[in-house]
Design a protein around this motif. Structure first.
Motif, PDB file in Angstrom:
ATOM      1  N   ILE A  51      -2.062  -3.229   1.114  1.00 11.08           N
ATOM      2  CA  ILE A  51      -3.197  -2.468   1.635  1.00 11.08           C
ATOM      3  C   ILE A  51      -3.709  -3.154   2.892  1.00 11.08           C
ATOM      4  O   ILE A  51      -3.763  -4.378   2.974  1.00 11.08           O
ATOM      5  CB  ILE A  51      -4.309  -2.355   0.559  1.00 11.08           C
ATOM      6  N   GLY A  55      -8.409  -0.736   4.098  1.00 11.72           N
ATOM      7  CA  GLY A  55      -8.059   0.102   2.964  1.00 11.72           C
ATOM      8  C   GLY A  55      -7.511   1.452   3.358  1.00 11.72           C
ATOM      9  O   GLY A  55      -7.156   2.258   2.497  1.00 11.72           O
ATOM     10  N   SER A  56      -7.420   1.716   4.662  1.00 11.88           N
ATOM     11  CA  SER A  56      -6.994   3.040   5.113  1.00 11.88           C
ATOM     12  C   SER A  56      -5.489   3.243   5.022  1.00 11.88           C
ATOM     13  O   SER A  56      -5.006   4.371   5.069  1.00 11.88           O
ATOM     14  CB  SER A  56      -7.439   3.268   6.560  1.00 11.88           C
ATOM     15  N   THR A  58      -1.961   2.169   2.867  1.00  6.33           N
ATOM     16  CA  THR A  58      -1.364   1.547   1.695  1.00  6.33           C
ATOM     17  C   THR A  58       0.137   1.832   1.675  1.00  6.33           C
ATOM     18  O   THR A  58       0.606   2.789   2.297  1.00  6.33           O
ATOM     19  CB  THR A  58      -1.971   2.074   0.381  1.00  6.33           C
ATOM     20  N   THR A  69      -1.794   2.131  -8.118  1.00 13.42           N
ATOM     21  CA  THR A  69      -2.680   2.361  -6.979  1.00 13.42           C
ATOM     22  C   THR A  69      -3.342   1.050  -6.582  1.00 13.42           C
ATOM     23  O   THR A  69      -3.970   0.390  -7.420  1.00 13.42           O
ATOM     24  CB  THR A  69      -3.762   3.392  -7.316  1.00 13.42           C
ATOM     25  N   SER A  71      -6.191  -0.859  -4.246  1.00 15.98           N
ATOM     26  CA  SER A  71      -7.456  -0.577  -3.573  1.00 15.98           C
ATOM     27  C   SER A  71      -8.169  -1.900  -3.322  1.00 15.98           C
ATOM     28  O   SER A  71      -7.754  -2.936  -3.825  1.00 15.98           O
ATOM     29  CB  SER A  71      -8.328   0.361  -4.419  1.00 15.98           C
ATOM     30  N   ARG A  72      -9.232  -1.830  -2.540  1.00 10.91           N
ATOM     31  CA  ARG A  72      -9.983  -3.049  -2.254  1.00 10.91           C
ATOM     32  C   ARG A  72     -11.452  -2.732  -2.085  1.00 10.91           C
ATOM     33  O   ARG A  72     -11.824  -1.623  -1.703  1.00 10.91           O
ATOM     34  CB  ARG A  72      -9.437  -3.755  -1.017  1.00 10.91           C
ATOM     35  N   ASP A  73     -12.269  -3.743  -2.368  1.00 12.57           N
ATOM     36  CA  ASP A  73     -13.711  -3.659  -2.162  1.00 12.57           C
ATOM     37  C   ASP A  73     -14.082  -4.874  -1.321  1.00 12.57           C
ATOM     38  O   ASP A  73     -14.199  -5.988  -1.848  1.00 12.57           O
ATOM     39  CB  ASP A  73     -14.444  -3.662  -3.509  1.00 12.57           C
ATOM     40  N   VAL A  79      -9.421  -7.269  -4.431  1.00 14.04           N
ATOM     41  CA  VAL A  79      -8.389  -6.243  -4.343  1.00 14.04           C
ATOM     42  C   VAL A  79      -7.930  -5.926  -5.766  1.00 14.04           C
ATOM     43  O   VAL A  79      -7.910  -6.802  -6.625  1.00 14.04           O
ATOM     44  CB  VAL A  79      -7.212  -6.692  -3.447  1.00 14.04           C
ATOM     45  N   TYR A  80      -7.603  -4.661  -5.987  1.00 12.71           N
ATOM     46  CA  TYR A  80      -7.252  -4.186  -7.321  1.00 12.71           C
ATOM     47  C   TYR A  80      -5.855  -3.578  -7.339  1.00 12.71           C
ATOM     48  O   TYR A  80      -5.364  -3.099  -6.326  1.00 12.71           O
ATOM     49  CB  TYR A  80      -8.257  -3.131  -7.791  1.00 12.71           C
TER      50      TYR A  80
END
Length: 121
Positions: A51, A55-56, A58, A69, A71-73, A79-80
């Motif tokens: 990613i 996050g735009s 992947t 999937t 994702s990140r915060d 990051v997940y």
């Protein structure tokens, strides 16, 4: 010094789900792409998902597309990896890593210690 700490691994039945997390130290987390890798016993480490810093963007290994999937915060420096429809062949130690770039391209300069994911029949 950047530290990456994975969590969320465990034992799950085939078809089940797990969510891995990777918490990063440092104030520059949001500047860099992140990736998840895995290594099964007797096999080489392989790329799973990546990613970009925002996050735009992947990307995924063909073997996990449609099931995993990433994702990140950035506010939480985390990051997940959401893993659904797990298969026994997903069994491995999963590692998160930080790219040296804003994209999720190699090389990766920092690695976590790994978390074990075991998928049973």
């Amino acid at each position: 010094q950047v530290q990456l700490v994975e969590s969320g691994g465990g034992l799950v039945q085939a078809g089940g789900s797990l969510r891995l997390s990777c918490a990063a130290s440092g104030r520059t987390f949001s500047n860099y792409g992140m990736g998840w890798f895995r290594q099964a016993p007797g096999k080489e480490r392989e790329f799973v998902a990546g990613i970009s810093w925002s996050g735009s963007s992947t990307k995924y290994a063909d073997s996990v597309k449609g099931r995993f999937t990433i994702s990140r915060d950035n506010a939480k420096n985390t990051v997940y990896l959401q893993m659904n429809s797990l298969k026994p062949e997903d069994t491995a130690v999963y590692y998160c890593a930080r790219s040296q770039y804003g994209s999720s391209e190699a090389p990766y300069g920092y690695w976590g210690q790994g978390t074990q994911v075991t998928v049973s029949l």
